[in-house]
Enzyme design. Structure first.
Site, PDB file in Angstrom:
ATOM      1  N   GLU A  93       0.842  -1.203   0.000  1.00  0.00           N
ATOM      2  CA  GLU A  93       0.000   0.000   0.000  1.00  0.00           C
ATOM      3  C   GLU A  93       0.875   1.250   0.000  1.00  0.00           C
ATOM      4  OE1 GLU A  93      -1.932   0.506   4.189  1.00  0.00           O
ATOM      5  OE2 GLU A  93      -1.975  -1.651   3.786  1.00  0.00           O
ATOM      6  N   ASN A 108      -0.539   0.666  -5.268  1.00  0.00           N
ATOM      7  CA  ASN A 108      -0.831   2.016  -4.793  1.00  0.00           C
ATOM      8  C   ASN A 108      -2.158   1.990  -4.032  1.00  0.00           C
ATOM      9  OD1 ASN A 108      -2.076   4.706  -4.928  1.00  0.00           O
ATOM     10  ND2 ASN A 108      -0.451   5.266  -6.334  1.00  0.00           N
ATOM     11  N   ILE A 133      -5.250   4.125  -2.904  1.00  0.00           N
ATOM     12  CA  ILE A 133      -6.239   3.133  -3.301  1.00  0.00           C
ATOM     13  C   ILE A 133      -6.649   3.430  -4.737  1.00  0.00           C
ATOM     14  CG2 ILE A 133      -7.224   2.590  -1.024  1.00  0.00           C
ATOM     15  CD1 ILE A 133      -9.220   4.814  -1.428  1.00  0.00           C
ATOM     16  N   SER A 151      -7.595   9.093  -1.694  1.00  0.00           N
ATOM     17  CA  SER A 151      -6.343   8.622  -2.287  1.00  0.00           C
ATOM     18  C   SER A 151      -6.549   8.024  -3.672  1.00  0.00           C
ATOM     19  CB  SER A 151      -5.703   7.552  -1.395  1.00  0.00           C
ATOM     20  OG  SER A 151      -5.443   8.024  -0.115  1.00  0.00           O
ATOM     21  N   GLU A 189      -7.224   6.995  -7.594  1.00  0.00           N
ATOM     22  CA  GLU A 189      -6.843   7.491  -8.919  1.00  0.00           C
ATOM     23  C   GLU A 189      -8.086   7.761  -9.757  1.00  0.00           C
ATOM     24  OE1 GLU A 189      -3.786   8.199  -8.911  1.00  0.00           O
ATOM     25  OE2 GLU A 189      -3.376   7.015  -7.136  1.00  0.00           O
TER      26      GLU A 189
END
Length: 983
Positions: free
Chosen positions: A487, A557, A559, A576, A578
């Site tokens: 993470e 990554n 989230i 968080s 994308e």
């Protein structure tokens, strides 16, 4: 209709001779809901006339999703009831209820009789309804669901570790699908171990030959005879490809089964011309296992599965004989949406999971608890690898709480072992003891010995039992088992914020502190968030397969999509992602799409200009381009602005670019100047109109009370171009048989369920849910100063008879084969060769010196704290050109070391190392020699970065050892030496 979709429709939706042996009903329609705990609600005659009609899956607190912070989600008791009739043809049959999961615990009743309870709040379970079921008569099933955060297991008084208000959003009730199975007393069992003590069907491939497209396929079915007479049967297996073509038939030995007896039937055969499941290639077979008596079929089950080959050696994952670096996301298992929670239609699961593949992610690590089976099936279809946890929090546990984890892992493996997308079984979001790891591994070996899946946990770097590991944020490397970061890059940023020059002109990093610490990195704009994504991935790219003997297997990554869970930024949810909660991409999505387009090395060059091109005339700003090309040129209205300054391999910066209306474009080139890729943004005109775009399942919008449509709303100029800085508020009017669930935006209650919704960066989305009535649905969108838009579409009839349906929610969903089969070409080019160390000596603790090159990141060499002994010397077997050193220095986050590097006594490098998240790369002009000395030249400096985790634990900083704060201390975890540069 696509061939695969047609096959699925024919296989599952239409009554046939199949349906006479075993029928699987969609049991989702026709439920009633009451939030509260009325007395005698389990009784068949209870008056539920005023209860809310719903279709499952449906969380009773769905309105809270993204409106309230996770810790404030509504908890309590809710009752679900359903009236139904079983047809007379079911007389003498066995009838089972299968529920894919609830949150948290439930007591189930049929016609007033207690069936049993489920308490873990994660996994599927089932009940035998036969003893209390009335055939061809009215039946009532009732469920009392309790989703309190502090729910305790009734038999032991123990809470469940994963029932946690930081990471597992509490959408209470029957929030997953429910099925009803009608079958012969002689039947193949359901894979529901804890509730039915059954293991179901297991399909697997052995002796896989990728180049020959061949494997031995085995089918195993657990079979039980719950009748009163001995039964004889033959076991037959038919395999159909994704177009429905029969490609193989296999037979097992005839058997006789006495009443009450259970056995396992087997059949196996060699198959050729196989299509192997792969990344972005969700090729699936339909394996039907039949119990036959002569020509008559007694029982038949179709398992949708795929075949692939894996290996977990050399520090990397190999899929179908091709190394693949893990590139993906750590995603909350609830995978939630605004005003719905996790209870969405399967086609939306496909949309969300396929977006990960579109971003060139190849793996999703579901966090803390086992994913909903709907998401597992979705990942199968879209070709997305998965890491499947069971249930955990942030530590190892003992006693009953550990046994709960063991039982959940067992149940999850049995239920999901036929799904090819699952590659890793995860036993903890924190390292566990070797004994516990072995216990979990034994479960895998018992119930899934041939699935080609590694079992491990976070951390576990030096475990002899775990088959993979990796930390949370840092870069780990291995020459043995895969170590991948689970993470990384936790920064947050709102999609609404482009940059400081765009409305609403949010200053990057501006926001409240988090637990008394600066929270700038959790209040980013899109541009700086994308730059951070690039910087963080660069660390993994540097250590990818092909760069040496010890490598990074990759990282995920945190989230993918915004989450209604623990947050550190200004909003009451985690940003968080994308993509946002409606799955609208941010710039970080496109940055990953550029950097990740390849199994290991870049296979398709891409380019993306971060931001937009609608600014005020006075704006002069840095323009950032992310590209996998070797160099990038920027143009405004066709005029070249020159070449970008490259950093972190993928980032190209053009400073102080003055805005001009028109077109900004970028072209990427290879080292010889050949154009490879291009991208552009065009200045949009004044906002003029609203545009609505409809997204539905491939077979349309079903009036089943649970299906959804996703409508994108955009503000456009007169030419139809999206206005990227528009923030207009859109008013919606809905008529016809659909329920408004709305969208989400920054503002009061995050605009959850509001009919007035702002666009952000010129775009937003809304959700509409079907009712049980077919007909025309009309959605109208208006806003001051903009031409309105109207969308009309149909809700198609959905047949339900006496509470039972044959059409399944995922009927017609095709496999995605976009990326094609696994390429036969190499996935990487070796860029450097590690130099072999013959011996090591040091100024102090020489007996520990070998720890600095032992491929074990939990050990280190360190001196005694005196500057005079702060050196270590490595000897090679013979003089060799040396031009590159890679170091993992202890206290890598907080300490900078002033170092001198000497080769055969000649200084080749002298500087201070940067603080990092793991490894430091030191390059210099190659020198030939056989000894390399690394020496501390002055006291090392520390920097306080005492960030803490949710559980209060300070973030790691390397292996601990005595004297860590001594100013003359030099400590090396791993040292590697190379003779040539990375290309």
């Amino acid at each position: 209709m696509r061939p695969a979709a047609l096959f699925l429709f024919l296989l599952f939706a239409l009554p046939s001779s199949h349906a006479q042996q075993r029928i699987k009903y969609n049991f989702n329609p026709g439920w009633l809901l009451f939030a509260g705990d009325p007395k005698d609600a389990s009784a068949p005659g209870f008056d539920d006339a005023n209860w809310q009609p719903i279709s499952l899956p449906h969380a009773f607190n769905e309105d809270d999703a993204f409106k309230k912070a996770i810790q404030h989600l509504t908890t309590g008791i809710a009752w679900y009831r359903k009236h139904f009739r079983i047809p007379a043809s079911a007389k003498g049959k066995k009838v089972f209820l299968e529920c894919e999961g609830i949150r948290q615990a439930g007591e189930f009743y049929l016609n007033g009789h207690w069936l049993g309870r489920s308490e873990n709040g994660v996994m599927a379970f089932g009940f035998d309804l036969t003893p209390w079921l009335k055939v061809d008569s009215d039946n009532v099933i009732a469920a009392r669901i309790d989703n309190h955060w502090d729910y305790k297991e009734q038999a032991t008084g123990s809470t469940f570790e994963w029932n946690d208000h930081n990471f597992y959003a509490n959408y209470g009730g029957i929030n997953k699908n429910v099925w009803l199975h009608v079958m012969d007393p002689l039947h193949q069992t359901l894979p529901l171990y804890s509730s039915l003590h059954a293991t179901g069907i297991y399909i697997y491939a052995k002796d896989i030959d990728i180049s020959a497209k061949a494997a031995t396929i085995t089918a195993e079915s657990e079979i039980t005879n719950e009748g009163e007479q001995p039964r004889t049967f033959r076991y037959e297996v038919s395999i159909r490809d994704c177009n429905g073509r029969l490609v193989k038939t296999m037979h097992g030995e005839p058997q006789m089964l006495a009443p009450g007896q259970t056995t396992t039937a087997h059949a196996a055969a060699r198959m050729g011309n196989l299509h192997f499941w792969s990344w972005g290639y969700g090729y699936l077979y339909h394996v039907s296992t039949l119990l036959k008596d002569g020509a008559a079929t007694i029982d038949s089950v179709t398992t949708v599965t795929g075949f692939r080959k894996t290996a977990f050696t050399g520090g990397m994952l190999t899929l179908n004989d091709r190394p693949i670096q893990i590139k993906g996301y750590a995603q909350r298992t609830t995978n939630e949406w605004p005003a719905l929670g996790q209870s969405v239609a399967p086609w939306l699961s496909d949309l969300s999971n396929h977006l990960i593949v579109e971003s060139n992610g190849n793996l999703v690590r579901w966090m803390h608890v086992t994913p909903w089976h709907q998401d597992v099936l979705s990942c199968d279809r879209v070709g997305l690898m998965e890491a499947m946890p069971a249930g955990d929090a942030e530590k190892d546990v003992e006693g009953r709480r550990w046994q709960q984890r063991v039982e959940l892992m067992r149940d999850a493996i049995i239920y999901n072992r036929n799904n090819p997308s699952i590659i890793f079984y995860e036993c903890g979001n924190k390292g566990i003891s070797e004994a516990h790891m072995q216990e979990m591994k034994s479960i895998r070996d018992q119930y899934d010995p041939y699935g080609g899946r590694a079992i491990g946990a976070r951390e576990m770097l030096d475990s002899k039992t775990a088959e993979y590991g990796g930390e949370m944020l840092y870069i780990d490397k291995s020459a043995d088992k895969p170590l991948w970061e689970m993470e990384y890059s936790r920064d947050e940023g709102l999609r609404k914020y482009w940059d400081e020059y765009s409305p609403p002109y949010h200053k990057d990093g501006d926001g409240p502190p988090y637990r008394g610490e600066d929270a700038s990195i959790y209040n980013r704009n899109q541009d700086s968030h994308a730059l951070e994504d690039i910087a963080r991935w660069y660390d993994y790219w540097l250590q990818r397969p092909g760069t040496g003997h010890r490598i990074s297997a990759g990282g995920v990554n945190i989230i993918f999509s915004e989450s209604n869970t623990h947050y550190r930024g200004a909003e009451n949810y985690r940003r968080s992602g994308e993509v946002d909660a409606l799955r609208i991409p941010k710039d970080g999505f496109y940055a990953h799409q550029v950097m990740w387009d390849g199994w290991v090395d870049i296979e398709r060059p891409r380019i993306h200009i971060i931001g937009h091109w609608n600014y005020a005339p006075v704006v002069k700003k840095d323009i950032y381009v992310v590209s996998s090309a070797e160099k990038v040129q920027l143009f405004i209205n066709g005029r070249s602005l020159g070449w970008g300054k490259q950093s972190n391999r993928f980032l190209f910066t053009f400073p102080d670019v003055e805005w001009q209306p028109g077109t900004i474009s970028a072209t990427g080139y290879d080292a010889r100047g050949k154009p490879l890729c291009s991208a552009s943004h065009e200045t949009a005109g004044k906002p003029a109109a609203i545009r609505l775009t409809l997204h539905t399942a491939p077979n349309g919008f079903k009036a089943d009370g649970a299906d959804l449509v996703l409508v994108q709303v955009e503000v456009t100029d007169a030419q139809g171009r999206r206005c990227p800085t528009d923030l207009s508020t859109i008013h919606f009017e809905l008529t016809g048989p659909a329920e408004w669930r709305g969208g989400m935006a920054q503002g009061p209650d995050n605009y959850i369920l509001s009919r007035d919704l702002p666009v952000e960066c010129g775009v937003n989305r809304v959700l509409l849910r079907s009712t049980t009535k077919p007909g025309a649905v009309v959605l109208k969108a208006t806003a001051e100063g903009l031409a309105p838009a109207t969308l009309t579409f149909q809700a198609h009839p959905f047949k339900v008879v006496d509470g039972l349906a044959l059409q399944m929610p995922d009927d017609g969903l095709p496999s995605r084969l976009d990326r094609g089969p696994t390429p036969a070409t190499p996935s990487f080019k070796a860029t450097r060769t590690p130099l072999v160390i013959a011996s090591v000596t040091a100024g102090a603790n020489t007996d520990l010196a070998a720890r600095s090159c032992d491929d074990n990141e939990t050990t280190d060499w360190h001196n005694d704290g005196a500057l005079s002994t702060a050196w270590i010397e490595y000897r090679l077997h013979h003089p060799t050109p040396i031009g590159e050193i890679v170091l993992k220095l202890n206290n890598f986050r907080t300490r900078s070391y002033p170092l001198s590097i000497l080769i055969d006594g000649q200084q080749v490098w002298h500087d201070s190392t940067p603080r990092s998240l793991g490894y430091t790369l030191i390059r210099f002009t190659p020198h030939t020699g056989s000894t390399i000395r690394i020496q501390l030249t002055a006291a090392s400096g520390t920097q306080n970065t005492s960030t803490t985790e949710v559980n209060g634990k300070t973030l790691d900083d390397g292996p601990g050892s005595a004297g860590a704060n001594a100013p003359g201390r030099l400590s090396i975890v791993e040292a590697e030496f190379y003779g040539n540069d990375i290309h």
